[in-house]
Scaffold this active site. Structure first.
Site, PDB file in Angstrom:
ATOM      1  N   THR A  36      34.364  33.218  53.430  1.00 21.14           N
ATOM      2  CA  THR A  36      33.840  33.310  52.077  1.00 21.14           C
ATOM      3  C   THR A  36      34.468  34.563  51.532  1.00 21.14           C
ATOM      4  OG1 THR A  36      31.771  32.384  52.859  1.00 21.14           O
ATOM      5  CG2 THR A  36      31.630  33.659  50.845  1.00 21.14           C
ATOM      6  N   SER A  80      22.498  27.981  51.066  1.00 19.15           N
ATOM      7  CA  SER A  80      23.493  29.043  51.204  1.00 19.15           C
ATOM      8  C   SER A  80      22.798  30.367  51.471  1.00 19.15           C
ATOM      9  CB  SER A  80      24.292  29.132  49.900  1.00 19.15           C
ATOM     10  OG  SER A  80      25.172  30.225  49.948  1.00 19.15           O
TER      11      SER A  80
HETATM   12  O1  DON Z   1      27.023  29.499  51.703  1.00 19.33           O
HETATM   13  C1  DON Z   1      26.930  30.157  52.757  1.00 19.33           C
HETATM   14  O2  DON Z   1      26.016  30.903  53.024  1.00 19.33           O
HETATM   15  C2  DON Z   1      28.069  30.080  53.780  1.00 19.33           C
HETATM   16  N1  DON Z   1      28.772  28.832  53.643  1.00 19.33           N
HETATM   17  C3  DON Z   1      28.954  31.256  53.560  1.00 19.33           C
HETATM   18  C4  DON Z   1      30.044  31.340  54.596  1.00 19.33           C
HETATM   19  C5  DON Z   1      30.520  32.714  54.778  1.00 19.33           C
HETATM   20  O3  DON Z   1      30.021  33.674  54.221  1.00 19.33           O
HETATM   21  C6  DON Z   1      31.596  32.891  55.740  1.00 19.33           C
HETATM   22  N2  DON Z   1      32.007  34.283  55.780  1.00 19.33           N
HETATM   23  N3  DON Z   1      32.323  34.963  56.600  1.00 19.33           N
END
Ligand code: DON
Length: 576
Positions: free
Chosen positions: A385, A456
Site C-alpha cells: 500500500t 480495510s
Molecule cells: O486495506 C487494507 O487495510 C490493506 N489491504 C492494506 C495493505 C497494506 O497496507 C500493505 N502494506 N504494507
C-alpha cells in the site's frame, strides 16, 4: 509484500474539465458538486508533500508551480505512483482520501468492491476449508478497482487545474520511462519469485532492473485515454474492455462490474482529542475507529502512563493491552457500512472507551480469551500500500492511502493495458475466525457479498486545531496502519519529539492474535535487553521487517515541515 513473513479554480480550467467530462458523457453519471470558485488568500508560506518516491514528488512540485492546489497535486501523485511505484501505487486498486478543503473535512471512499458474481464461500473448498492463496494470487483475488473513479471525483470536485494537466506527469513517466531504484528492483525480484510464473507478472515486469530506464507503453496508452476521456475510459471504454477481456475464463469481473462501480463521499470519523480535531477514515476502514479508540484509551490511562518512558517494557505492555481491546472490537463490528450497520458512535463514545480502558491490567497481559468485543452483542489483510500527505499554501490538505494489497497485488497485469490488478479480496473474511494475510480475523460484518467492500485498515488522517491543519499523516502496513499512526502521534504530542524523530522511532504492534504476541521491528535486536524485558512480562516476540512507511506533514504557524519514513524510499518537497 508478505507481511506475515517479511511487509481554486479559473473559469478556463473549469471549462476544460467540464468539457472533457461532458465529451466523455460521464459528468451525468456522478453527483454534481459546485466547484468552489472563490480565490482564497495563501495562509502558509509554502506547499508541501511527503510521498513514497522522488518521481511523485517531482510531479507534485510541477503541479504546484502550475498553480494547482493540494487536490491537484494529490491526483498527480496518485497517477505518477501507479507508474513509478508499481508495487503499490496503482490504478488497478483502490483507497481512501481524507481532505480538508476551505476549512471543511471530507472523505472519499474509492475502495475496491467484490464482483457481482462473488459469493460468501468463494475461497473455500467443498469441505469448507479456506483454499490457501486463492484470495491472494491470480484473477480470483481481484476486487473491482476504484482508484481512477476516486481521482476523477476528487479532482472534479476540488481541483483547480485541468484533468489533463494532472495526468501529464504520469503519462510521461510511463511513455518515456523512469530509472528503477534499488528497493523497487529488489521488490520486483521478490515478487517474481512469489508469483513464480503462476501469473503473467514477469511478462510485464520481468526485465525491470536497477539503474535501468523502464518504460510502460501500454500503461502510457491507458493513461492518455483516461486523460482524454476521463474515468469513463476505465469503467466503460476501451480500458474497461481490456480488463473484462483479461478476466474472461479466468476471473469474475465483467464489464458490468466496472460500469456499476461508484466511489462514495462519506462522513469522516471525527473526534476531539488533546485539543485537536482528529479527522480520519470511517468504515469500510477499521482504521479511523481504531485510531480514535487507541488515542482516547491512552488518554484515559494517563495516570498509568505517567513517567513511563517511550518504548520501555512497561510502555509496550500498556499499549499492547490497549491494542488488544481495539482489535477485539475490530474483528466483531467492522465491515462495509453499506452492508452492515457499524456502530461507529458507540465504539468511539467516551464513556465506552473509558470502560474499556478500566479493563487494562497494568501489571501483566490480560488473558486473550477474556478480551471480547466490548459492546456485548472475531481480524486480517497482504502487505503493500502507499500513503501520501499533501498541503497547499491555501491551507488545504489531502491525506491519501491507496493499495493493491500485496506487493504488485494479485500478480496479474491486464494484457494490452499494463495495469497491475489488486488482490484486495483477501481483506474479506474468507471464513469466520480464519486469519487473512495480516493474521487478523473477521465475522459476518466482513463476509464476502457482491458489490461489498472488504474491511480495510487504511487510515489517512488529518489533525486540525482551531480550524487549521496541524498534522497530515498516514502509512501502509495492513493491520499495523493505525497502530503505527497512533505511535507517531504519541511521539509528537505526548513525548514532544521533533517530527523526524517521531517518525523514525521504533514501532511495535499487537493485534490480539496470536495471543500476547508483539511484532517487533529490527530497530531493536530481538535478543537484546529490551526484548528480554518484554518477554519477561509474558509476551512472545515475533520479528517483522516492515512496520509502515509513514508520510507526514506538520504545520507550525505558517510553515509546513514534511517527513518521509526512513523505512522506505519516500521523499519530501517544500514548494514556495
Ligand atoms: O486495506 C487494507 O487495510 C490493506 N489491504 C492494506 C495493505 C497494506 O497496507 C500493505 N502494506 N504494507
Amino acid at each position: 509484500m508478505k507481511l506475515v513473513d517479511r511487509t481554486k479554480i479559473s473559469a478556463a480550467a473549469l471549462a476544460l474539465v467540464s468539457l472533457s467530462a461532458l465529451s466523455a458523457g460521464f459528468l451525468e453519471a456522478t453527483p454534481a458538486f459546485a466547484k468552489d470558485t472563490q480565490q482564497h488568500p495563501a495562509v502558509l508560506n509554502a506547499s508541501a508533500v511527503a510521498v513514497a518516491d522522488k518521481y511523485a514528488a517531482d510531479a507534485a512540485e510541477q503541479i504546484f508551480k502550475e498553480g494547482g492546489n493540494a487536490v491537484d497535486a494529490a491526483v498527480a501523485i496518485a497517477f505518477s505512483l501507479a507508474v513509478t511505484y508499481p508495487e503499490a501505487g496503482n490504478i488497478g486498486g483502490g483507497g481512501f482520501m481524507t481532505l480538508y478543503v476551505n476549512g471543511k473535512p471530507y472523505f472519499l471512499d474509492y475502495r475496491e468492491r467484490a464482483p457481482l458474481a462473488a459469493t460468501r464461500t468463494m475461497y473455500q473448498d467443498e469441505q469448507g476449508n479456506v483454499i490457501p492463496g486463492k484470495s491472494l494470487y491470480g484473477y480470483d483475488a481481484v476486487g473491482v478497482p476504484g482508484t481512477v473513479e476516486g481521482m476523477w471525483e476528487a479532482q472534479k470536485r476540488f481541483g483547480k487545474l485541468s484533468w489533463k494537466q494532472v495526468l501529464q506527469p504520469a503519462i510521461e513517466y510511463a511513455r518515456d520511462g523512469f530509472v528503477v531504484g534499488e528497493l523497487l528492483a529488489k521488490r520486483r525480484e521478490e515478487a517474481s519469485k512469489e508469483f513464480d510464473g503462476k501469473t503473467n507478472f514477469d511478462q510485464y515486469f520481468g526485465n525491470m532492473k536497477m539503474g535501468e530506464t523502464f518504460k510502460q507503453p501500454d500503461l502510457a496508452n491507458v493513461l492518455t485515454r483516461i486523460a482524454n476521456q476521463g474515468a469513463k475510459d476505465f469503467y466503460d471504454g476501451k480500458t474497461a474492455d481490456l480488463i473484462a477481456a483479461s478476466m474472461k475464463g479466468h476471473g469474475l469481473i465483467t464489464k458490468r462490474d466496472l460500469q456499476e462501480y461508484k466511489a462514495v463521499w462519506r462522513q469522516p470519523v471525527e473526534a476531539n482529542w488533546n485539543g485537536y480535531e482528529v479527522i480520519t477514515a470511517p468504515p469500510p476502514s477499521s482504521g479511523g475507529v481504531g485510531l480514535v479508540q487507541l488515542l482516547k484509551m491512552k488518554a484515559d490511562l494517563a495516570p498509568q502512563f505517567k513517567d513511563v518512558p517511550l518504548n520501555s517494557p512497561q510502555y509496550i505492555h500498556l499499549i499492547a493491552e490497549i491494542e488488544k481491546r481495539v482489535f477485539a472490537d475490530r474483528a466483531q463490528y467492522l465491515g462495509d457500512p453499506d452492508f452492515y450497520k457499524v456502530p461507529v458512535a458507540q465504539l468511539t463514545d467516551d464513556a465506552y472507551i473509558a470502560k474499556r480502558a478500566a479493563e487494562v491490567d497494568p501489571d501483566k497481559p490480560s488473558d486473550t480469551k477474556s478480551v471480547q468485543a466490548g459492546l456485548g452483542t472475531s481480524m486480517p489483510e497482504k502487505a503493500e500500500t502507499t500513503h501520501f500527505s499533501v498541503v497547499d499554501k491555501w491551507g488545504n490538505a489531502v491525506s491519501n492511502t491507496y493499495t493493491i494489497n500485496g506487493y504488485f497485488g494479485s500478480g496479474v497485469v491486464v494484457p494490452g493495458a499494463g495495469i497491475v490488478l489488486n488482490d484486495e479480496m483477501d481483506d474479506f473474511s474468507a471464513k469466520p475466525g480464519v486469519p487473512n494475510m495480516f493474521g487478523v480475523v473477521g465475522s459476518d460484518a466482513n463476509a464476502i457479498a457482491p458489490k461489498k467492500r472488504p474491511l480495510s485498515s487504511m487510515s489517512p488522517t488529518i489533525l486540525t486545531k482551531d480550524g487549521k491543519v496541524s498534522l497530515v499523516i498516514g502509512t501502509p502496513g495492513g493491520s499495523r496502519i493505525f497502530t503505527s499512526i497512533f505511535q507517531v502521534i504519541n511521539n509528537i504530542y505526548d513525548f514532544k519529539m521533533p517530527l523526524k524523530d517521531a517518525v523514525g522511532a521504533m514501532r511495535f504492534h499487537h493485534q490480539l492474535l496470536p495471543p500476547n504476541t508483539i511484532f517487533w521491528e529490527p530497530y531493536e535486536p530481538i535478543n537484546g535487553d529490551l526484548a528480554k524485558q518484554v518477554e519477561a512480562k509474558g509476551y512472545v516476540l515475533k520479528g517483522q521487517d516492515f512496520n509502515g512507511d509513514i508520510q507526514a506533514i506538520r504545520i507550525d504557524g505558517d510553515t509546513p515541515e514534511a517527513v518521509a519514513d526512513p523505512r522506505g524510499r519516500g521523499v519530501t518537497r517544500i514548494v514556495q
